[in-house]
Design an enzyme around this catalytic site. Structure first.
Site, mmCIF file in Angstrom:
data_model
loop_
_atom_site.group_PDB
_atom_site.id
_atom_site.type_symbol
_atom_site.label_atom_id
_atom_site.label_comp_id
_atom_site.label_asym_id
_atom_site.label_seq_id
_atom_site.Cartn_x
_atom_site.Cartn_y
_atom_site.Cartn_z
ATOM 1 N N ILE A 174 -4.964 -4.138 39.778
ATOM 2 C CA ILE A 174 -5.067 -3.376 41.031
ATOM 3 C C ILE A 174 -5.169 -1.873 40.792
ATOM 4 O O ILE A 174 -5.770 -1.159 41.598
ATOM 5 C CB ILE A 174 -3.865 -3.673 41.953
ATOM 6 C CG1 ILE A 174 -2.544 -3.284 41.289
ATOM 7 C CG2 ILE A 174 -3.862 -5.141 42.385
ATOM 8 C CD1 ILE A 174 -1.354 -3.328 42.226
ATOM 9 N N CYS A 245 -3.692 -15.450 37.457
ATOM 10 C CA CYS A 245 -3.687 -14.111 36.868
ATOM 11 C C CYS A 245 -2.240 -13.843 36.467
ATOM 12 O O CYS A 245 -1.639 -14.669 35.788
ATOM 13 C CB CYS A 245 -4.259 -13.070 37.828
ATOM 14 S SG CYS A 245 -3.653 -13.149 39.529
ATOM 15 N N SER A 246 -1.641 -12.751 36.896
ATOM 16 C CA SER A 246 -0.233 -12.517 36.579
ATOM 17 C C SER A 246 0.659 -13.213 37.597
ATOM 18 O O SER A 246 1.362 -14.174 37.287
ATOM 19 C CB SER A 246 0.065 -11.014 36.531
ATOM 20 O OG SER A 246 -0.676 -10.394 35.502
ATOM 21 N N ASP A 247 0.598 -12.739 38.848
ATOM 22 C CA ASP A 247 1.408 -13.343 39.904
ATOM 23 C C ASP A 247 0.649 -14.394 40.703
ATOM 24 O O ASP A 247 1.246 -15.163 41.445
ATOM 25 C CB ASP A 247 1.927 -12.262 40.865
ATOM 26 C CG ASP A 247 2.911 -11.330 40.174
ATOM 27 O OD1 ASP A 247 3.822 -11.832 39.496
ATOM 28 O OD2 ASP A 247 2.780 -10.101 40.317
ATOM 29 N N ASP A 250 -3.598 -12.076 43.783
ATOM 30 C CA ASP A 250 -4.678 -11.101 43.939
ATOM 31 C C ASP A 250 -5.986 -11.652 43.385
ATOM 32 O O ASP A 250 -6.801 -12.203 44.117
ATOM 33 C CB ASP A 250 -4.312 -9.784 43.243
ATOM 34 C CG ASP A 250 -3.227 -9.019 43.976
ATOM 35 O OD1 ASP A 250 -3.213 -9.038 45.213
ATOM 36 O OD2 ASP A 250 -2.375 -8.395 43.311
#
Length: 369
Positions: A174, A245-247, A250
């Site tokens: 982001i 992705c990570s969390d 997004d």
């Protein structure tokens, strides 16, 4: 204007001026949509494990999982995924039955933690006759490695025996996207504010190289390429895919929803597109409030957490629409309407981060959503 309470948001005030009998239409019902997708039988089931949002506060009440994986196994698997966002199916191919699933990153860490339940869950996501599950990590490889030092990481082939080696999609985080948008807006604004007698063609010829330098379109290209990869695997090779992705709220939402839009004509209808946004963005916990900055004094929101993630999705949809306009029941006016009301606070739809929060504030009754 900085609201002191949620009731100060314009959406709640606006609703009071509507007729007393006004009731917003209910477009998305998860069970109805899962049944349409054939995800309530033939190897899959709807789990109510998260009915009280205790396993994963940012997930919906109902999730679709392999029928041979018990809720107790799912709960253990959730502890091995960042923020409890375990692998859940979100779309199924109507003919070859391959599925798209989503999650957050595994909690692998620098010590190489392991979860047999998580490994078994991913193995159970494979399509029939598919030897190994495809795992797409939306991040660049270096970012995924860096996350392992913070307790995250990615699926290692020596642990996940039923998975192919992870394929990294190189979509930036982001922070990079926010910087890119700022450059893009500043470039376009400064060029358009220069009042000259040049023709539009001349202005655009000078503007386009400057736009390319902002890398905004590079980011869009990577997102579309990732979605195309999913389509190739699911539609052409009948292979199921897990994306994270990570969390997982997004870049994962971008890739998953765009791939579904490409393969499922229902999501290219007016109602279907809104259902898609409800399903893959709202119910699966994209942080609309945090990414937009709604109610910054009501939360510990920081400007560094703002990002045009949903705007990227809408831009990507426009790119597809621009190439195949007759494949859509709607046009760019709907996309402009959504991006406008992402920040207008006229509706309650985008004011909160999770399904749980929207139910808590009863936005279907207290706002026009």
């Amino acid at each position: 204007f900085a609201p002191e309470s949620y009731n100060d948001f314009f959406a709640f005030i606006y609703k009071k001026n509507l007729p007393p009998d006004y009731s917003p239409p209910i477009l998305y019902d998860p069970l109805t949509e899962y049944e349409r997708l054939g995800m309530t039988s033939q190897g899959l089931r709807v789990s109510e494990l998260n009915s009280e949002y205790k396993v994963c506060p940012s997930y919906p009440k109902l999730i679709v999982v392999p029928e041979n994986v018990s809720d107790s196994q799912l709960e253990i698997s959730s502890r091995f995924r960042t923020r409890g966002r375990l692998a859940a199916c979100v779309w199924r191919h109507p003919k070859n039955k391959a599925t798209i699933s989503r999650s957050s990153q595994p909690c692998y860490g620098i010590r190489g933690a392991q979860s047999a339940e998580d490994e078994n869950l991913l193995g159970a996501l494979r399509n029939e006759q598919q030897p190994l599950l495809n795992v797409l990590d939306s991040r660049p490889h270096t970012n995924a490695v860096a996350n392992s030092f913070r307790g995250g990481g990615y699926e290692k082939p020596n642990y996940y025996k039923d998975c192919k080696p992870v394929v990294f999609q190189n979509i930036e985080n982001i922070h990079e996207v926010r910087k890119s948008l700022n450059k893009f807006v500043n470039t376009c604004s400064s060029e358009w504010e220069n009042e000259t007698e040049e023709s539009l063609d001349v202005k655009l010829a000078r503007l386009m190289p400057l736009v390319e330098e902002t890398k905004w379109l590079d980011h869009i290209k990577l997102i579309l390429a990732s979605a195309h990869t999913v389509v190739q695997l699911v539609h052409h090779h009948a292979e199921s895919v897990l994306i994270h992705c990570s969390d997982g709220w997004d870049r994962t939402s971008q890739t998953v929803s765009l791939a579904e839009l490409m393969m499922d004509p229902y999501y290219r209808t007016l109602k279907g597109f809104l259902v898609l946004v409800e399903k893959d963005w709202l119910s699966f916990g994209h942080q609309f409030a945090r990414r937009t900055g709604h109610g910054t004094n009501l939360h510990d929101f920081k400007d560094t957490q703002r990002a045009p993630v949903f705007a990227q999705f809408l831009d990507s949809v426009w790119q597809i629409f621009n190439k195949f306009p007759t494949s859509f029941e709607f046009d760019s006016e709907l996309l402009k309407f959504l991006i406008s009301h992402l920040s207008s606070c006229l509706f309650g739809t985008f004011l909160f981060d999770t399904e749980q929060e929207r139910l808590h504030f009863n936005i279907s009754s207290t706002t026009a959503s």
